[in-house]
Design an enzyme around this catalytic site. Structure first.
Site, PDB file in Angstrom:
ATOM      1  N   ARG A 278     -15.448  -2.835  -3.937  1.00 49.72           N
ATOM      2  CA  ARG A 278     -14.196  -3.561  -4.160  1.00 49.72           C
ATOM      3  C   ARG A 278     -14.288  -4.442  -5.403  1.00 49.72           C
ATOM      4  O   ARG A 278     -15.256  -5.174  -5.585  1.00 49.72           O
ATOM      5  CB  ARG A 278     -13.866  -4.418  -2.933  1.00 49.72           C
TER       6      ARG A 278
ATOM      7  N   ASP B 170      -1.883  -2.190  -9.292  1.00 48.26           N
ATOM      8  CA  ASP B 170      -3.321  -1.991  -9.424  1.00 48.26           C
ATOM      9  C   ASP B 170      -3.587  -0.561  -9.862  1.00 48.26           C
ATOM     10  O   ASP B 170      -3.066   0.391  -9.260  1.00 48.26           O
ATOM     11  CB  ASP B 170      -4.029  -2.274  -8.100  1.00 48.26           C
TER      12      ASP B 170
ATOM     13  N   LYS C 210       0.836  -1.204   0.000  1.00 42.01           N
ATOM     14  CA  LYS C 210       0.000   0.000   0.000  1.00 42.01           C
ATOM     15  C   LYS C 210       0.873   1.258   0.000  1.00 42.01           C
ATOM     16  O   LYS C 210       0.737   2.132  -0.849  1.00 42.01           O
ATOM     17  CB  LYS C 210      -0.923   0.018   1.216  1.00 42.01           C
TER      18      LYS C 210
ATOM     19  N   LYS D  39      -8.364   1.975   4.215  1.00 43.09           N
ATOM     20  CA  LYS D  39      -7.968   0.562   4.238  1.00 43.09           C
ATOM     21  C   LYS D  39      -6.750   0.355   5.131  1.00 43.09           C
ATOM     22  O   LYS D  39      -5.943   1.268   5.343  1.00 43.09           O
ATOM     23  CB  LYS D  39      -7.662   0.071   2.817  1.00 43.09           C
TER      24      LYS D  39
ATOM     25  N   GLU E  52      -2.074   0.444  -5.776  1.00 39.82           N
ATOM     26  CA  GLU E  52      -1.282  -0.506  -4.994  1.00 39.82           C
ATOM     27  C   GLU E  52      -0.162  -1.067  -5.864  1.00 39.82           C
ATOM     28  O   GLU E  52      -0.253  -1.078  -7.099  1.00 39.82           O
ATOM     29  CB  GLU E  52      -2.143  -1.663  -4.458  1.00 39.82           C
TER      30      GLU E  52
ATOM     31  N   ARG F 144      -5.448  -5.066 -12.779  1.00 39.73           N
ATOM     32  CA  ARG F 144      -4.199  -5.678 -12.339  1.00 39.73           C
ATOM     33  C   ARG F 144      -3.261  -5.771 -13.555  1.00 39.73           C
ATOM     34  O   ARG F 144      -3.550  -6.466 -14.526  1.00 39.73           O
ATOM     35  CB  ARG F 144      -4.461  -7.053 -11.749  1.00 39.73           C
TER      36      ARG F 144
ATOM     37  N   ASN G  69       1.852  -4.670  -5.786  1.00 41.49           N
ATOM     38  CA  ASN G  69       1.889  -5.979  -5.152  1.00 41.49           C
ATOM     39  C   ASN G  69       3.165  -6.721  -5.535  1.00 41.49           C
ATOM     40  O   ASN G  69       3.442  -6.921  -6.721  1.00 41.49           O
ATOM     41  CB  ASN G  69       0.668  -6.797  -5.581  1.00 41.49           C
TER      42      ASN G  69
ATOM     43  N   ARG H  60     -10.783  -6.043 -12.746  1.00 38.81           N
ATOM     44  CA  ARG H  60     -11.638  -6.752 -11.793  1.00 38.81           C
ATOM     45  C   ARG H  60     -12.833  -5.866 -11.461  1.00 38.81           C
ATOM     46  O   ARG H  60     -12.696  -4.836 -10.818  1.00 38.81           O
ATOM     47  CB  ARG H  60     -10.814  -7.125 -10.565  1.00 38.81           C
TER      48      ARG H  60
END
Length: 312
Positions: A232, A272, A124, A159, A280, A209, A282, A224
């Protein structure tokens, strides 16, 4: 080629969707020997990292799709490469594992992703290094600051810094009657930091993604899409995936982020993007290989293993 993999119990994964499984299939196709390990199998002695491991073979049989054999204990440096694919939680045991893997890395075994990179890059908070790519963002444990951020932007996402799969992500609007309890819950009454970001309406078109290998993006992303009534887009939170080509803005964001990830030894990452904004980065165990492979007849794992071979 001798490949090690540190992962969650292999019998618990969903092989139809699991990115680690796709990587291992490609490694087996290339004739690489695969040694399977879980976190508890790693240990250190006399400043060297070791592991108890088993030989892993994958089978085209839905009832018995893998087998383990030939258990042995050896120094990790005897392997050419280790894939660190343990899912979060990113807790102290995870950090200890990265220290063990760093001993192996220093002894000549390529660890993907680099153990120090895994420790340094919070998925994050690392977006803060790319302010030109992100929506307005605040990290704080102070309720007053979070309230001020909400008052300024009217509609925000709040979050935790250590979550995954969409867990504990809240959308807050100025008139929400639960503002206090949400802030108290996420910050544990000011004891834990949380991240607030301005809400991005383009989430309705999906949370994209984008996979990067050695700093370069795959040309397609998995958008997504949130389920009806959801904010979400995470697949684990009920979203569904649709393939999309990368936009000019997506490529620009990758150009900003990719070189830094490569410099830090992150060979495989998933960023993301919602609308025009990076949300984000990852690096622990990014997913979506299987979905994109199936949608576009790709072999992303082959691209990754090619990159690993080039580094070796």
């Amino acid at each position: 080629m001798h490949l090690g993999v540190v992962m969650d119990p292999i019998g618990s994964i969903n092989k139809k969707k699991d990115s680690t499984y796709a990587m291992l299939l490609e490694a087996q196709h290339r004739g690489w020997e695969i040694r399977y390990m879980e976190q508890a199998d790693l240990f250190a002695s006399h400043a060297k990292a070791y592991a108890r491991s088993q030989s892993l073979t994958l089978h085209d049989d839905p009832q018995a799709w893998f087998s383990l054999a030939d258990e042995s204990t050896a120094e990790l440096a005897a392997l050419d490469c280790i894939l660190m694919r343990k899912d979060p939680p990113f807790n102290m045991e995870y950090i200890y594992t990265t220290h063990l893997l760093e001993l192996a890395h220093q002894a000549g075994c390529l660890v993907v992703n680099h153990p120090q990179g895994l420790r340094d890059i919070n998925e994050k908070m690392f977006t803060l290094w790319f302010d030109q790519c992100t929506p307005p963002t605040l990290v704080s444990r102070q309720a007053d600051r979070l309230r001020e951020f909400l008052a300024e932007h009217q509609d925000i996402i709040l979050k935790p810094l250590d979550g995954m799969g969409g867990a504990s992500i809240f959308r807050l609007r100025k008139e929400d009657p639960n503002i206090s309890v949400i802030i108290e819950t996420l910050t544990e009454y000011g004891q834990r930091s949380a991240m607030a970001q301005a809400f991005i309406p383009e989430i309705s078109a999906g949370d994209k993604r984008i996979l990067l290998i050695d700093g370069k993006p795959i040309a397609y992303a998995l958008a997504r899409i949130p389920a009806p009534g959801e904010t979400r887009g995470n697949l684990a939170a009920g979203g569904h995936g649709e393939g999309v080509e990368l936009s000019e803005r997506d490529y620009w964001i990758c150009e900003q982020v990719g070189p830094t990830l490569k410099e830090r030894g992150i060979l495989f990452a998933g960023i993301d993007v919602i609308g025009d904004y990076l949300t984000e980065i990852n690096v622990t165990s990014p997913t979506c290989i299987r979905e994109l492979d199936n949608l576009y007849n790709l072999n992303i794992s082959a691209t990754l293993l090619d990159a690993i071979e080039s580094h070796l």
